[in-house]
Design a protein around this motif. Structure first.
Motif, PDB file in Angstrom:
ATOM      1  N   HIS A  54       0.980  -0.704  -0.252  1.00  0.00           N
ATOM      2  CA  HIS A  54       0.096   0.062   0.339  1.00  0.00           C
ATOM      3  C   HIS A  54       1.160   0.988   0.021  1.00  0.00           C
ATOM      4  O   HIS A  54       1.585   0.771   0.335  1.00  0.00           O
ATOM      5  CB  HIS A  54      -0.798   0.054   1.445  1.00  0.00           C
ATOM      6  CG  HIS A  54      -2.543  -0.865   0.756  1.00  0.00           C
ATOM      7  ND1 HIS A  54      -2.198  -1.727   2.390  1.00  0.00           N
ATOM      8  CD2 HIS A  54      -3.394  -0.225   0.289  1.00  0.00           C
ATOM      9  CE1 HIS A  54      -3.598  -2.053   1.720  1.00  0.00           C
ATOM     10  NE2 HIS A  54      -4.356  -1.165   0.815  1.00  0.00           N
ATOM     11  N   PHE A  55       0.530   1.914  -0.856  1.00  0.00           N
ATOM     12  CA  PHE A  55       1.321   3.511  -1.107  1.00  0.00           C
ATOM     13  C   PHE A  55       0.352   4.749  -1.097  1.00  0.00           C
ATOM     14  O   PHE A  55      -0.401   5.213  -1.380  1.00  0.00           O
ATOM     15  CB  PHE A  55       2.317   3.252  -2.159  1.00  0.00           C
ATOM     16  CG  PHE A  55       1.621   3.710  -3.662  1.00  0.00           C
ATOM     17  CD1 PHE A  55       1.872   4.767  -4.079  1.00  0.00           C
ATOM     18  CD2 PHE A  55       1.675   2.753  -3.989  1.00  0.00           C
ATOM     19  CE1 PHE A  55       1.135   4.700  -4.869  1.00  0.00           C
ATOM     20  CE2 PHE A  55       0.750   2.629  -5.289  1.00  0.00           C
ATOM     21  CZ  PHE A  55       0.729   3.466  -6.028  1.00  0.00           C
ATOM     22  N   GLY A  56       1.435   5.623  -0.327  1.00  0.00           N
ATOM     23  CA  GLY A  56       1.477   7.093  -0.388  1.00  0.00           C
ATOM     24  C   GLY A  56       2.667   7.683   0.041  1.00  0.00           C
ATOM     25  O   GLY A  56       2.959   7.295   0.057  1.00  0.00           O
ATOM     26  N   PRO A  64     -10.230 -12.213  -3.975  1.00  0.00           N
ATOM     27  CA  PRO A  64      -9.907 -10.060  -3.112  1.00  0.00           C
ATOM     28  C   PRO A  64      -9.086  -9.672  -3.633  1.00  0.00           C
ATOM     29  O   PRO A  64      -8.494  -9.944  -3.575  1.00  0.00           O
ATOM     30  CB  PRO A  64     -10.403 -10.208  -1.425  1.00  0.00           C
ATOM     31  CG  PRO A  64      -9.191 -11.790  -1.349  1.00  0.00           C
ATOM     32  CD  PRO A  64      -9.809 -12.702  -2.539  1.00  0.00           C
ATOM     33  N   SER A  65      -9.332  -8.662  -5.140  1.00  0.00           N
ATOM     34  CA  SER A  65      -8.015  -8.246  -5.454  1.00  0.00           C
ATOM     35  C   SER A  65      -7.151  -8.553  -5.107  1.00  0.00           C
ATOM     36  O   SER A  65      -6.826  -7.537  -4.211  1.00  0.00           O
ATOM     37  CB  SER A  65      -8.801  -6.801  -5.334  1.00  0.00           C
ATOM     38  OG  SER A  65      -8.101  -5.631  -6.129  1.00  0.00           O
ATOM     39  N   ALA A  66      -6.316  -9.298  -5.502  1.00  0.00           N
ATOM     40  CA  ALA A  66      -4.702  -9.819  -5.331  1.00  0.00           C
ATOM     41  C   ALA A  66      -3.797  -8.259  -5.470  1.00  0.00           C
ATOM     42  O   ALA A  66      -3.743  -9.233  -6.510  1.00  0.00           O
ATOM     43  CB  ALA A  66      -4.279 -10.597  -5.021  1.00  0.00           C
ATOM     44  N   ASP A  67      -3.989  -7.300  -5.545  1.00  0.00           N
ATOM     45  CA  ASP A  67      -2.893  -6.611  -5.646  1.00  0.00           C
ATOM     46  C   ASP A  67      -1.816  -6.220  -5.229  1.00  0.00           C
ATOM     47  O   ASP A  67      -1.319  -6.316  -4.088  1.00  0.00           O
ATOM     48  CB  ASP A  67      -3.716  -4.818  -5.573  1.00  0.00           C
ATOM     49  CG  ASP A  67      -4.965  -4.824  -6.098  1.00  0.00           C
ATOM     50  OD1 ASP A  67      -5.442  -5.415  -6.125  1.00  0.00           O
ATOM     51  OD2 ASP A  67      -5.602  -3.876  -5.203  1.00  0.00           O
ATOM     52  N   VAL A  68      -0.634  -5.446  -6.356  1.00  0.00           N
ATOM     53  CA  VAL A  68       0.504  -5.864  -6.150  1.00  0.00           C
ATOM     54  C   VAL A  68       1.211  -4.511  -5.275  1.00  0.00           C
ATOM     55  O   VAL A  68       1.418  -4.546  -4.324  1.00  0.00           O
ATOM     56  CB  VAL A  68       1.548  -6.122  -6.988  1.00  0.00           C
ATOM     57  CG1 VAL A  68       2.878  -6.069  -7.128  1.00  0.00           C
ATOM     58  CG2 VAL A  68       1.947  -7.240  -7.819  1.00  0.00           C
ATOM     59  N   TRP A  69       0.636  -3.321  -6.786  1.00  0.00           N
ATOM     60  CA  TRP A  69       1.202  -1.836  -5.246  1.00  0.00           C
ATOM     61  C   TRP A  69      -1.054  -1.266  -5.591  1.00  0.00           C
ATOM     62  O   TRP A  69      -1.279  -1.566  -7.184  1.00  0.00           O
ATOM     63  CB  TRP A  69       1.467  -0.884  -6.296  1.00  0.00           C
ATOM     64  CG  TRP A  69       2.979  -2.496  -6.963  1.00  0.00           C
ATOM     65  CD1 TRP A  69       4.230  -2.742  -5.649  1.00  0.00           C
ATOM     66  CD2 TRP A  69       3.294  -1.991  -8.276  1.00  0.00           C
ATOM     67  NE1 TRP A  69       4.708  -3.199  -6.383  1.00  0.00           N
ATOM     68  CE2 TRP A  69       4.854  -2.746  -8.057  1.00  0.00           C
ATOM     69  CE3 TRP A  69       2.904  -1.785  -9.200  1.00  0.00           C
ATOM     70  CZ2 TRP A  69       5.742  -3.304  -8.854  1.00  0.00           C
ATOM     71  CZ3 TRP A  69       4.108  -1.840 -10.501  1.00  0.00           C
ATOM     72  CH2 TRP A  69       5.544  -2.917 -10.117  1.00  0.00           C
ATOM     73  N   GLU A  70      -0.825  -0.913  -4.635  1.00  0.00           N
ATOM     74  CA  GLU A  70      -2.221   0.020  -4.836  1.00  0.00           C
ATOM     75  C   GLU A  70      -1.501   1.372  -4.008  1.00  0.00           C
ATOM     76  O   GLU A  70      -1.444   0.987  -3.173  1.00  0.00           O
ATOM     77  CB  GLU A  70      -3.373  -0.633  -4.016  1.00  0.00           C
ATOM     78  CG  GLU A  70      -4.847   0.296  -4.128  1.00  0.00           C
ATOM     79  CD  GLU A  70      -5.778  -0.987  -3.354  1.00  0.00           C
ATOM     80  OE1 GLU A  70      -6.106  -1.673  -3.452  1.00  0.00           O
ATOM     81  OE2 GLU A  70      -6.051  -0.747  -2.100  1.00  0.00           O
ATOM     82  N   ASN A  71      -2.406   2.025  -3.632  1.00  0.00           N
ATOM     83  CA  ASN A  71      -2.291   3.477  -3.541  1.00  0.00           C
ATOM     84  C   ASN A  71      -3.301   3.979  -2.419  1.00  0.00           C
ATOM     85  O   ASN A  71      -4.299   3.075  -2.227  1.00  0.00           O
ATOM     86  CB  ASN A  71      -1.901   4.041  -3.470  1.00  0.00           C
ATOM     87  CG  ASN A  71      -3.864   5.015  -4.982  1.00  0.00           C
ATOM     88  OD1 ASN A  71      -4.489   4.284  -5.317  1.00  0.00           O
ATOM     89  ND2 ASN A  71      -4.230   6.187  -4.315  1.00  0.00           N
ATOM     90  N   LEU A  72      -3.170   4.570  -1.288  1.00  0.00           N
ATOM     91  CA  LEU A  72      -4.076   4.186  -0.366  1.00  0.00           C
ATOM     92  C   LEU A  72      -5.045   5.759  -0.209  1.00  0.00           C
ATOM     93  O   LEU A  72      -4.023   6.435  -0.583  1.00  0.00           O
ATOM     94  CB  LEU A  72      -3.294   4.281   1.317  1.00  0.00           C
ATOM     95  CG  LEU A  72      -2.652   3.572   1.608  1.00  0.00           C
ATOM     96  CD1 LEU A  72      -1.920   3.964   2.585  1.00  0.00           C
ATOM     97  CD2 LEU A  72      -3.628   2.154   2.386  1.00  0.00           C
ATOM     98  N   SER A  73      -6.315   5.106  -0.595  1.00  0.00           N
ATOM     99  CA  SER A  73      -7.032   6.119  -0.666  1.00  0.00           C
ATOM    100  C   SER A  73      -7.182   7.594  -0.067  1.00  0.00           C
ATOM    101  O   SER A  73      -7.795   8.736  -0.390  1.00  0.00           O
ATOM    102  CB  SER A  73      -8.240   6.153  -1.206  1.00  0.00           C
ATOM    103  OG  SER A  73      -9.231   5.310  -0.146  1.00  0.00           O
ATOM    104  N   ALA A  74      -7.315   7.383   1.284  1.00  0.00           N
ATOM    105  CA  ALA A  74      -6.664   8.720   2.298  1.00  0.00           C
ATOM    106  C   ALA A  74      -5.302   9.218   2.252  1.00  0.00           C
ATOM    107  O   ALA A  74      -5.623   9.927   3.094  1.00  0.00           O
ATOM    108  CB  ALA A  74      -6.901   7.825   4.178  1.00  0.00           C
TER     109      ALA A  74
END
Length: 194
Positions: free
Chosen positions: A78-80, A101-111
């Motif tokens: 999770h990045f930000g 359940p959406s096994a993401d490698v890189w995902e930004n944090l919406s917050a």
């Protein structure tokens, strides 16, 4: 029942192996504070974790030469934050064999907004879900996905401005839809990609 056992209350069916997300731990392997700066994570192995491997926020961190294998959380990183470099890592073998359940490698944090994030020189293989996903407000900008190799992986979902995908190699990616899905009225650049 004890804390170390699972009791089955109904009959099991013979559907073959089914992946399940069972954990008592919502703890990242490595978690940065939003005020952290200039940290280096180098030559580490993250394997068989029950949750996501990394919470990468703050600024100017480098994650390099690490191996991420069989991460049991929904996402690996999770990045930000700002000005991070994630380079020359290996991401492989998601325990999830289906998109949910959406096994993401890189995902930004919406917050947490981000700016100027570089993913470069990484090798990503055997991930059924989304490889890079952008969520939340459009105030995040500057995601660069460059010089990576993607083998047997899902799609890349992009929505934020000033995103670039350059000089990547895609092999057996997103067999049921486009490999790169851009859902935005802002500029998203896809250059020299095979």
């Amino acid at each position: 029942s004890s804390d170390t056992s699972i009791t089955v209350s109904t009959a099991l069916t013979t559907q073959g192996p089914i992946q399940a997300y069972i954990t008592a731990s919502y703890q990242y392997g490595v978690a940065f504070d939003t005020g952290a700066t200039d940290c280096l994570v180098q030559a580490c192995t993250f394997q068989n974790l029950s949750f996501d491997a990394m919470y990468l926020v703050g600024s100017r961190h480098i994650v390099e030469d690490c191996t991420f294998t069989a991460i049991g959380g929904w996402d690996v990183i999770h990045f930000g934050g700002a000005d991070h470099i994630v380079r020359d890592n290996t991401f492989k073998d998601s325990p999830y064999i289906v998109y949910s359940p959406s096994a993401d490698v890189w995902e930004n944090l919406s917050a947490v907004n981000y700016s100027n994030i570089l993913f470069s020189g990484n090798f990503i293989s055997n991930f059924a879900g989304v490889i890079a996903v952008q969520k939340g407000s459009a105030t995040s900008t500057g995601l660069q996905i460059k010089n990576n190799i993607f083998v047997d992986v899902g799609l890349i979902a992009l929505t934020h401005p000033n995103t670039s995908i350059q000089n990547n190699t895609f092999l057996r990616v997103s067999r049921n839809q486009s490999a790169v899905v851009a859902r935005s009225d802002r500029a998203i650049y896809v250059n020299e990609t095979t």
